[in-house]
Structures are given as C-alpha cells and as structure tokens.
Write a protein that holds these residues in place. Sequence first.
Motif, PDB file in Angstrom:
ATOM      1  N   UNK A  47     -65.757 -21.026 -62.600  1.00 51.12           N
ATOM      2  CA  UNK A  47     -64.478 -20.645 -61.998  1.00 51.12           C
ATOM      3  C   UNK A  47     -64.258 -19.138 -62.076  1.00 51.12           C
ATOM      4  N   UNK A  48     -64.691 -18.513 -63.168  1.00 54.74           N
ATOM      5  CA  UNK A  48     -64.549 -17.060 -63.281  1.00 54.74           C
ATOM      6  C   UNK A  48     -65.428 -16.368 -62.243  1.00 54.74           C
ATOM      7  N   UNK A  49     -66.654 -16.834 -62.085  1.00 57.79           N
ATOM      8  CA  UNK A  49     -67.550 -16.246 -61.085  1.00 57.79           C
ATOM      9  C   UNK A  49     -66.991 -16.403 -59.683  1.00 57.79           C
ATOM     10  N   UNK A  79     -58.156  -2.021 -76.344  1.00 59.92           N
ATOM     11  CA  UNK A  79     -58.658  -2.643 -75.114  1.00 59.92           C
ATOM     12  C   UNK A  79     -59.500  -3.897 -75.362  1.00 59.92           C
ATOM     13  N   UNK A  80     -59.468  -4.466 -76.579  1.00 62.94           N
ATOM     14  CA  UNK A  80     -60.199  -5.704 -76.880  1.00 62.94           C
ATOM     15  C   UNK A  80     -59.173  -6.824 -77.042  1.00 62.94           C
ATOM     16  N   UNK A  81     -59.204  -7.769 -76.123  1.00 64.63           N
ATOM     17  CA  UNK A  81     -58.268  -8.892 -76.146  1.00 64.63           C
ATOM     18  C   UNK A  81     -59.011 -10.165 -76.546  1.00 64.63           C
ATOM     19  N   UNK A  82     -58.432 -10.881 -77.499  1.00 65.09           N
ATOM     20  CA  UNK A  82     -58.988 -12.157 -77.935  1.00 65.09           C
ATOM     21  C   UNK A  82     -58.312 -13.269 -77.145  1.00 65.09           C
ATOM     22  N   UNK A  83     -59.123 -14.170 -76.584  1.00 68.01           N
ATOM     23  CA  UNK A  83     -58.638 -15.361 -75.896  1.00 68.01           C
ATOM     24  C   UNK A  83     -58.941 -16.545 -76.815  1.00 68.01           C
ATOM     25  N   UNK A  84     -57.974 -16.940 -77.640  1.00 65.35           N
ATOM     26  CA  UNK A  84     -58.252 -17.857 -78.741  1.00 65.35           C
ATOM     27  C   UNK A  84     -57.925 -19.323 -78.445  1.00 65.35           C
ATOM     28  N   UNK A  85     -58.738 -20.180 -79.008  1.00 63.72           N
ATOM     29  CA  UNK A  85     -58.456 -21.605 -79.024  1.00 63.72           C
ATOM     30  C   UNK A  85     -59.007 -22.149 -80.328  1.00 63.72           C
ATOM     31  N   UNK A  86     -59.011 -23.468 -80.471  1.00 60.17           N
ATOM     32  CA  UNK A  86     -59.519 -24.077 -81.697  1.00 60.17           C
ATOM     33  C   UNK A  86     -59.959 -25.501 -81.411  1.00 60.17           C
ATOM     34  N   UNK A  87     -60.927 -25.959 -82.167  1.00 60.85           N
ATOM     35  CA  UNK A  87     -61.423 -27.322 -82.064  1.00 60.85           C
ATOM     36  C   UNK A  87     -61.146 -28.028 -83.378  1.00 60.85           C
ATOM     37  N   UNK A  88     -60.324 -29.099 -83.367  1.00 64.42           N
ATOM     38  CA  UNK A  88     -60.070 -29.834 -84.610  1.00 64.42           C
ATOM     39  C   UNK A  88     -61.347 -30.512 -85.108  1.00 64.42           C
ATOM     40  N   UNK A  89     -61.600 -30.390 -86.394  1.00 66.72           N
ATOM     41  CA  UNK A  89     -62.742 -31.043 -87.031  1.00 66.72           C
ATOM     42  C   UNK A  89     -62.174 -31.928 -88.143  1.00 66.72           C
ATOM     43  N   UNK A  90     -62.007 -33.228 -87.896  1.00 65.70           N
ATOM     44  CA  UNK A  90     -61.373 -34.116 -88.884  1.00 65.70           C
ATOM     45  C   UNK A  90     -62.042 -34.017 -90.246  1.00 65.70           C
ATOM     46  N   UNK A  91     -61.209 -33.899 -91.263  1.00 65.59           N
ATOM     47  CA  UNK A  91     -61.706 -33.823 -92.621  1.00 65.59           C
ATOM     48  C   UNK A  91     -62.057 -32.425 -93.073  1.00 65.59           C
ATOM     49  N   UNK A  92     -62.131 -31.476 -92.133  1.00 64.64           N
ATOM     50  CA  UNK A  92     -62.523 -30.116 -92.479  1.00 64.64           C
ATOM     51  C   UNK A  92     -61.472 -29.077 -92.089  1.00 64.64           C
ATOM     52  N   UNK A  93     -60.740 -29.322 -91.003  1.00 67.11           N
ATOM     53  CA  UNK A  93     -59.746 -28.358 -90.546  1.00 67.11           C
ATOM     54  C   UNK A  93     -59.927 -28.035 -89.084  1.00 67.11           C
ATOM     55  N   UNK A  94     -59.965 -26.742 -88.754  1.00 68.80           N
ATOM     56  CA  UNK A  94     -60.089 -26.299 -87.374  1.00 68.80           C
ATOM     57  C   UNK A  94     -61.181 -25.237 -87.266  1.00 68.80           C
ATOM     58  N   UNK A  95     -61.954 -25.368 -86.211  1.00 70.46           N
ATOM     59  CA  UNK A  95     -62.956 -24.357 -85.893  1.00 70.46           C
ATOM     60  C   UNK A  95     -62.395 -23.445 -84.807  1.00 70.46           C
ATOM     61  N   UNK A 138     -57.257 -21.308 -70.123  1.00 71.19           N
ATOM     62  CA  UNK A 138     -58.080 -20.122 -70.327  1.00 71.19           C
ATOM     63  C   UNK A 138     -57.983 -19.191 -69.121  1.00 71.19           C
ATOM     64  N   UNK A 139     -58.097 -19.746 -67.930  1.00 72.60           N
ATOM     65  CA  UNK A 139     -58.022 -18.928 -66.722  1.00 72.60           C
ATOM     66  C   UNK A 139     -56.647 -18.282 -66.570  1.00 72.60           C
ATOM     67  N   UNK A 140     -55.607 -19.024 -66.864  1.00 72.14           N
ATOM     68  CA  UNK A 140     -54.258 -18.450 -66.794  1.00 72.14           C
ATOM     69  C   UNK A 140     -54.137 -17.263 -67.741  1.00 72.14           C
ATOM     70  N   UNK A 141     -54.650 -17.428 -68.962  1.00 69.74           N
ATOM     71  CA  UNK A 141     -54.565 -16.352 -69.945  1.00 69.74           C
ATOM     72  C   UNK A 141     -55.411 -15.154 -69.519  1.00 69.74           C
ATOM     73  N   UNK A 142     -56.614 -15.422 -69.048  1.00 68.29           N
ATOM     74  CA  UNK A 142     -57.511 -14.339 -68.632  1.00 68.29           C
ATOM     75  C   UNK A 142     -56.916 -13.533 -67.482  1.00 68.29           C
ATOM     76  N   UNK A 143     -56.459 -14.231 -66.433  1.00 64.45           N
ATOM     77  CA  UNK A 143     -55.977 -13.510 -65.251  1.00 64.45           C
ATOM     78  C   UNK A 143     -54.607 -12.882 -65.475  1.00 64.45           C
ATOM     79  N   UNK A 144     -53.942 -13.225 -66.569  1.00 68.23           N
ATOM     80  CA  UNK A 144     -52.709 -12.513 -66.923  1.00 68.23           C
ATOM     81  C   UNK A 144     -53.015 -11.145 -67.525  1.00 68.23           C
TER      82      UNK A 144
END
Length: 266
Positions: A83-85, A10-26, A52-58
């Motif tokens: 928006x969630x509230x 029952x634990x769902x991860x809603x994942x994304x990433x932030x590119x960090x030039x020269x280091x990879x992805x956070x 995010x909202x599309x993924x959450x409400x799915x």
Amino acid sequence: MKPSYTAGPDIHVLPSALPVPGLGHQPVHAFLLRAGQPLLVDTGMPVDREAFLDSLWSLIDPADLRWIVVTHDDRDHTGALARVLEAAPRAKVLANAISLTRMSEEFDIPRERSVTANPGSRVKIGDRELGFHRPPTFDSPGTLAVFDHSDGTLYSSDSFGTVVEEIAQEFTDLSEEEFFRGFDVLNRAIAPWTALVDEARFVRPVRELAALRPARLLSAHGPTVRGDAAPRLFDAMARIPALPAWLPDADLDLEAALDAHESPAA
C-alpha cells in the motif's frame, strides 16, 4: 497502533505492540526519517495496516517519500509495504536480495523500484550515508541492521528488542530488571540457534556495532535507547549464547495473542 512520537530530530516512531500471553507485550515499531530524502524503515504489521497508513500519511505527503528500507521480510515489517508503494510513486525499496526474493512471493515490486544491499554495503541517499550490517540475532537470512552515519542512529531490526509488561517510549522509562529479562527472552526466541553457536564468533558483530558508538539505538521491538545506555545492551547481547535455549511454556496459549489484538485489516 499507538500515537507516533519522536526519537530524535526528524525521526518519528510509528509504534504498535503484539500481546504475548504470559510474557507481556512485544513492541513493533517502524521509523520515518523526514529530513533530506525522506525514508521509512519497515512498514508495520498487517493487523495495523489501515491505522499505520493513517499515522504515516499524517506525518508526510506520500509524494515526498523517497525510500523504504525493509530490514527483513517478516510480516511485522512488511504489513503495509504494498500500500505504501502504491501511494508513494517516487519511493524505492532498499533491502537485501534475499528479502526481496522472499517478498516476491506476495508483493510485486518492480525491478526499477528496488535497490539491494548486503552486510558491509554503504548507500548514499542524498546527503545521508547508510551502512548495512548483519545484526547479532535474527530470524530471517535477509536481515539487515542499518546505521545512519549522518546522525549516528542504529536501526537494529529485531535485534536488541525486549518483551515488557507495559510499552515505554524510552529505555529509561523501564526498570533495567524488566527490560533485560524481556531482552534475554526475545533475543533467544527469535534466534534459537544462538544456543548452538561459537561464542567468540557470535560476539564479532556485537563488537562491530558497538564500535559505531551509536547516538541512539532503535530496535523494531524495543524502546529508544540513547547512546550512554547502549553499551549495556551490547554487553547483554554478548552473553546470549551462554544462556540456555529459550522455549515457550507448554501451557502458553498462542491463540490468545490473536484474541488480544484487533481483527486483521482488509
């Protein structure tokens, strides 16, 4: 946004990433607990808001969501909060009073829809009991780590995160060399003050969290870490103050991070 996946029952991860030039992805993760009184931990980045909202409400009907834990007020944790509230009328925000005050600069959160917690607090949510802790590294004074006593999950906010070349769902999907190299960078970058602290005092919250023996450790900025691997992260965190302060390369093009990501959502 990337496709959601499960980190435990029952634990769902809603994942994304932030590119960090020269280091990879956070990694940038939020988490949805669907059992009992459904609870959302953080609400993603503004740039991902619609996806995010599309993924959450799915995964859950907005009418069923009851709680939104905001580990702290940074934008990558509150991107879809308003928006969630709006969509989930029964949901209440659970956060530190400092975070609620800082969020009030942007969001109108009615008093009756907010509950405060401090490090050391415990809050009962149906049959679930949440314990709140100050994580070892943080960049906002309102930051809380959350331990779910019902299933042994530690939601550590920014702490224990990493920067990697390619995002992985599980700690075991990465080489330990890559994970801990990024770990040392991220945990110093978000908390440059660690180079100034007393090491013995710094290690106290590390030991406090280690004593919980979490079944899984879920950082907003890292892969799922299962219980048998967690001690290695606690050991690595304990030595952060002994490392020199981390500074970005003078040639690091931070604007490229924006160019590498999609345009902000409306």
